[in-house]
Design a protein around this motif. Sequence first.
Motif, PDB file in Angstrom:
ATOM      1  N   ALA A 103       1.007  -0.775   0.216  1.00  0.00           N
ATOM      2  CA  ALA A 103      -0.032  -0.181  -0.054  1.00  0.00           C
ATOM      3  C   ALA A 103       0.580   1.236   0.401  1.00  0.00           C
ATOM      4  O   ALA A 103       1.791   1.104   0.895  1.00  0.00           O
ATOM      5  N   MET A 104       0.315   2.194  -0.228  1.00  0.00           N
ATOM      6  CA  MET A 104       0.921   3.503  -0.253  1.00  0.00           C
ATOM      7  C   MET A 104       0.291   4.738   0.926  1.00  0.00           C
ATOM      8  O   MET A 104      -0.747   4.464   1.356  1.00  0.00           O
ATOM      9  N   PRO A 105       1.127   4.486   1.667  1.00  0.00           N
ATOM     10  CA  PRO A 105       0.895   5.663   3.215  1.00  0.00           C
ATOM     11  C   PRO A 105       0.629   6.738   2.510  1.00  0.00           C
ATOM     12  O   PRO A 105       1.298   7.743   1.831  1.00  0.00           O
TER      13      PRO A 105
ATOM     14  N   VAL B 202       6.730   6.592  -0.972  1.00  0.00           N
ATOM     15  CA  VAL B 202       6.935   5.702  -1.196  1.00  0.00           C
ATOM     16  C   VAL B 202       6.089   4.016  -0.806  1.00  0.00           C
ATOM     17  O   VAL B 202       6.465   3.823   0.630  1.00  0.00           O
ATOM     18  N   PRO B 203       5.794   4.032  -1.765  1.00  0.00           N
ATOM     19  CA  PRO B 203       4.330   2.276  -1.120  1.00  0.00           C
ATOM     20  C   PRO B 203       5.440   1.383  -0.879  1.00  0.00           C
ATOM     21  O   PRO B 203       6.655   1.308  -1.473  1.00  0.00           O
ATOM     22  N   GLY B 204       4.699   0.094  -0.514  1.00  0.00           N
ATOM     23  CA  GLY B 204       5.585  -0.696   0.540  1.00  0.00           C
ATOM     24  C   GLY B 204       4.816  -2.494   0.834  1.00  0.00           C
ATOM     25  O   GLY B 204       4.143  -1.749   1.157  1.00  0.00           O
TER      26      GLY B 204
ATOM     27  N   GLY C 238      -0.096  -4.723  -8.844  1.00  0.00           N
ATOM     28  CA  GLY C 238      -1.458  -5.580  -7.853  1.00  0.00           C
ATOM     29  C   GLY C 238      -2.073  -4.406  -7.857  1.00  0.00           C
ATOM     30  O   GLY C 238      -2.322  -3.663  -8.567  1.00  0.00           O
ATOM     31  N   HIS C 239      -2.707  -4.429  -6.602  1.00  0.00           N
ATOM     32  CA  HIS C 239      -4.015  -2.804  -6.163  1.00  0.00           C
ATOM     33  C   HIS C 239      -3.132  -1.999  -5.814  1.00  0.00           C
ATOM     34  O   HIS C 239      -2.007  -2.785  -4.466  1.00  0.00           O
ATOM     35  N   ILE C 240      -4.014  -1.626  -6.465  1.00  0.00           N
ATOM     36  CA  ILE C 240      -3.361  -0.275  -5.795  1.00  0.00           C
ATOM     37  C   ILE C 240      -3.787   1.075  -4.826  1.00  0.00           C
ATOM     38  O   ILE C 240      -4.512   1.123  -4.561  1.00  0.00           O
ATOM     39  N   ARG C 241      -3.588  -0.760  -2.998  1.00  0.00           N
ATOM     40  CA  ARG C 241      -3.895  -0.049  -2.055  1.00  0.00           C
ATOM     41  C   ARG C 241      -3.320   1.291  -1.536  1.00  0.00           C
ATOM     42  O   ARG C 241      -2.252   1.534  -1.910  1.00  0.00           O
ATOM     43  N   LYS C 242      -4.620   2.146  -1.177  1.00  0.00           N
ATOM     44  CA  LYS C 242      -3.530   3.202  -0.305  1.00  0.00           C
ATOM     45  C   LYS C 242      -4.091   3.152   0.845  1.00  0.00           C
ATOM     46  O   LYS C 242      -5.848   3.179   1.252  1.00  0.00           O
TER      47      LYS C 242
END
Length: 251
Positions: A34-36, A121-123, A85-89
């Motif tokens: 996810a991107m915070p 930056v997502p992780g 993948g899924h662009i979760r935030k």
Amino acid sequence: MNILEPLAARYAGWLGLPAEETALPEASPGEVRAMPVILHLEKAVPPGRTALLEAAASAAVAVCLDERAQPGGEWHEPVRDWVSGHIRKVTRRARGTHWQVAQEFPGVTVTVDGAEVRALVPGRVVDVPKEIARLQIQGSDLPPDEPPPAPDDLPLLLLNPEVSMTVGKAAAQVGHGTMILAALLGADELSAWARRGYACAVRTPAVAQWKQLHPGGDPAGAWRSRRVVAVRDAGFTEVEPGTVTVLAQYR
């Protein structure tokens, strides 16, 4: 190469891009990415809701198109793995020293009319630093405001007028909208948008305007004729799966 091409393939296969399944398999819990997205919400002087959403929308796409996210850059691998993948935030709120600490982690901060948002930056969710993980997710909301008419020369993000969302949820959704738009644009358009800091307008339309712009059963026609795409939510929080939360229009 546009690092967001996997999004174009999934959300707009009708453009003749490489075919991929829109429905991705669920990652194992330890591999969920996810991107915070950190909203600066001070108690004494809270920002305007519209300005905060516009900052969130710009910050999300700015991280993805930053030079450091391109091949060979220090952010490339985590951004690539996330958009594949899924662009979760995950939207969190911060104030005071917690907001200052958030600036120390890799990402981009955008300010609109005094409202500040930092997209990191997502992780992997399990790897989120403790300084970020302790920031609250629930309760991020602001009262509605009344912004002026949207400028005609900015990408427009319209929130579904028939769906209630907290500002945290809406911030994630408009970020999805700018990312999908960026995935579909050509290099010249992206360069022009980058020169403006990925500025955009967020508004809540009348129901009639929403229905007029909605792609309905013809997403290809809507993009080609009106340059509109729909953000359809996976339904993890607040709304039912499949709900169209945002219409994004490139103008």
